[in-house]
Design an enzyme around this catalytic site. Sequence first.
Site, PDB file in Angstrom:
ATOM      1  NE  ARG A  54      65.986  27.579  22.142  1.00 31.49           N
ATOM      2  CZ  ARG A  54      64.992  26.718  22.254  1.00 31.49           C
ATOM      3  NH1 ARG A  54      64.466  26.144  21.174  1.00 31.49           N
ATOM      4  NH2 ARG A  54      64.476  26.408  23.411  1.00 31.49           N
ATOM      5  N   GLY A  55      68.187  24.858  22.903  1.00 31.72           N
ATOM      6  CA  GLY A  55      67.410  23.692  23.313  1.00 31.72           C
ATOM      7  C   GLY A  55      68.393  22.539  23.472  1.00 31.72           C
ATOM      8  CB  ALA A  56      69.046  20.248  26.310  1.00 31.72           C
ATOM      9  NE  ARG A  97      73.113  28.540  26.129  1.00 35.23           N
ATOM     10  CZ  ARG A  97      71.778  28.457  26.061  1.00 35.23           C
ATOM     11  NH1 ARG A  97      71.187  27.824  25.066  1.00 35.23           N
ATOM     12  NH2 ARG A  97      71.034  29.012  26.999  1.00 35.23           N
ATOM     13  CD  GLN A 204      64.377  31.238  25.199  1.00 37.16           C
ATOM     14  OE1 GLN A 204      63.696  32.040  25.836  1.00 37.16           O
ATOM     15  NE2 GLN A 204      65.656  31.036  25.480  1.00 37.16           N
ATOM     16  CG  ASP A 245      68.405  23.201  29.468  1.00 42.32           C
ATOM     17  OD1 ASP A 245      67.269  23.611  29.758  1.00 42.32           O
ATOM     18  OD2 ASP A 245      68.934  23.407  28.367  1.00 42.32           O
ATOM     19  CG  ASN A 255      63.477  23.538  31.559  1.00 44.70           C
ATOM     20  OD1 ASN A 255      64.116  23.295  30.521  1.00 44.70           O
ATOM     21  ND2 ASN A 255      62.221  23.947  31.520  1.00 44.70           N
ATOM     22  CE  LYS A 256      65.782  29.363  28.872  1.00 46.61           C
ATOM     23  NZ  LYS A 256      67.142  29.941  28.811  1.00 46.61           N
TER      24      LYS A 256
HETATM   25  O1  MRU Z   1      68.259  28.855  26.585  1.00 49.14           O
HETATM   26  P1  MRU Z   1      67.557  27.800  25.777  1.00 49.14           P
HETATM   27  O2  MRU Z   1      66.568  28.343  24.834  1.00 49.14           O
HETATM   28  O3  MRU Z   1      68.541  26.839  25.141  1.00 49.14           O
HETATM   29  O4  MRU Z   1      66.754  26.969  26.887  1.00 49.14           O
HETATM   30  C1  MRU Z   1      66.037  25.827  26.479  1.00 49.14           C
HETATM   31  C2  MRU Z   1      65.307  25.163  27.582  1.00 49.14           C
HETATM   32  O5  MRU Z   1      65.408  25.533  28.732  1.00 49.14           O
HETATM   33  C3  MRU Z   1      64.513  23.945  27.207  1.00 49.14           C
HETATM   34  O6  MRU Z   1      63.404  23.805  28.042  1.00 49.14           O
HETATM   35  C4  MRU Z   1      65.410  22.704  27.383  1.00 49.14           C
HETATM   36  O7  MRU Z   1      66.601  22.858  26.692  1.00 49.14           O
HETATM   37  C5  MRU Z   1      64.721  21.470  26.943  1.00 49.14           C
HETATM   38  S1  MRU Z   1      64.616  21.377  25.186  1.00 49.14           S
HETATM   39  C6  MRU Z   1      63.882  19.926  24.749  1.00 49.14           C
END
Ligand code: MRU
Length: 356
Positions: A54-56, A97, A204, A245, A255-256
Amino acid sequence: MIAPSLLSNLPATLVWEDDTLRILDQRRLPGETVVETVATAEAVWRAIHELRVRGAPAIGVAAAYGLCVAMQPYRDTAIDAFRDRLTERAAYLDSARPTAVNLGWGLKRMLSAAQRHNATTSLELYDALVAEARCIHEEDRLLCEQIGRHGLSLIKPNMGVLTHCNAGALATTGLGTATAPLYLAHHEGRPFRVYADETRPLLQGARLTAYELQVAGIDVTLITDGMAASMMSQGLIDLVIVGADRVAANGDFANKIGTLSLAIACKHFNVPFYVACPSSTLDLETPDGRSIVIEERGAAEVTSFGARPTAPTGIKVRNPAFDVTPHTLVTGYVTELGIVSEPYGQNLASMFGAHR
Ligand code: MRU
């Protein structure tokens, strides 16, 4: 190259070796370090959908290698059939996703590499896909480091820095985005404190950011999401830096979930609010934040804590995984080409329109 020594005690987000994709199962951190092989398109889709990876930026790299995995069964087929299948498998992986643009970005890059290549056999085209995925992977590492160098000037001695979710090494294949300036400042010996929001509901921030910064020896304190504004009111936070994201053309970004509240609190308490992201997270085709699709996840993530139920049976639940922060709340974007400030519509287009 500085990245490997800084992250030497942290397990790699993913590895491609001997034509095999292995990913670190991030759902099990920090308790267990489990690396699993993802050997089919369906396994790659599930790994992304279930947030094992996970994470963009990490999703973008995983999807690129994932497309190679998905095409392995077709290496002996006729080249036209291989090309048709490639388009279909990319669309399938893209559906894992919806919010992080890096997923579609990585897959589009793979498809255009295949289009440019005038291979005569499927095997030749497969090898070209692997080469492109390796290239995306290596670029991701470099982008993180460049973001870190541009963001380093933001980290002043003894300041308190707050971050949300995990935009760290585990969300990328390098130093992370929001964490890259922190790693480099720490490497230089600058003293500073980090506050990591725990990030409900999947934690996270607690499971990943607090873990990776602690492993690196950075002074990190875990707080619940609801504490952030109170910490600002006490003057403990001098800077907030988060990841993204998807960044729309006008500078609004997703973002999250919880990022928007932080940005609003920063405005109230006059705390600078920065977003760190590579150009692979820019979506200049999306005009503004209203057009960003927000992933809605299952109710069970909210109604239980681990395996333990924490809400009445049958309760109505909302669980959007992301929110959109308007560009008016953003102090600046820390990118691989430098720090971008208002007017974002104009500056993002002139800096990245051609670059991408
Ligand atoms: O649901 P996730 O854990 O994939 O969400 C991740 C985030 O929101 C991060 O802040 C985002 O992807 C940036 S990662 C460099």
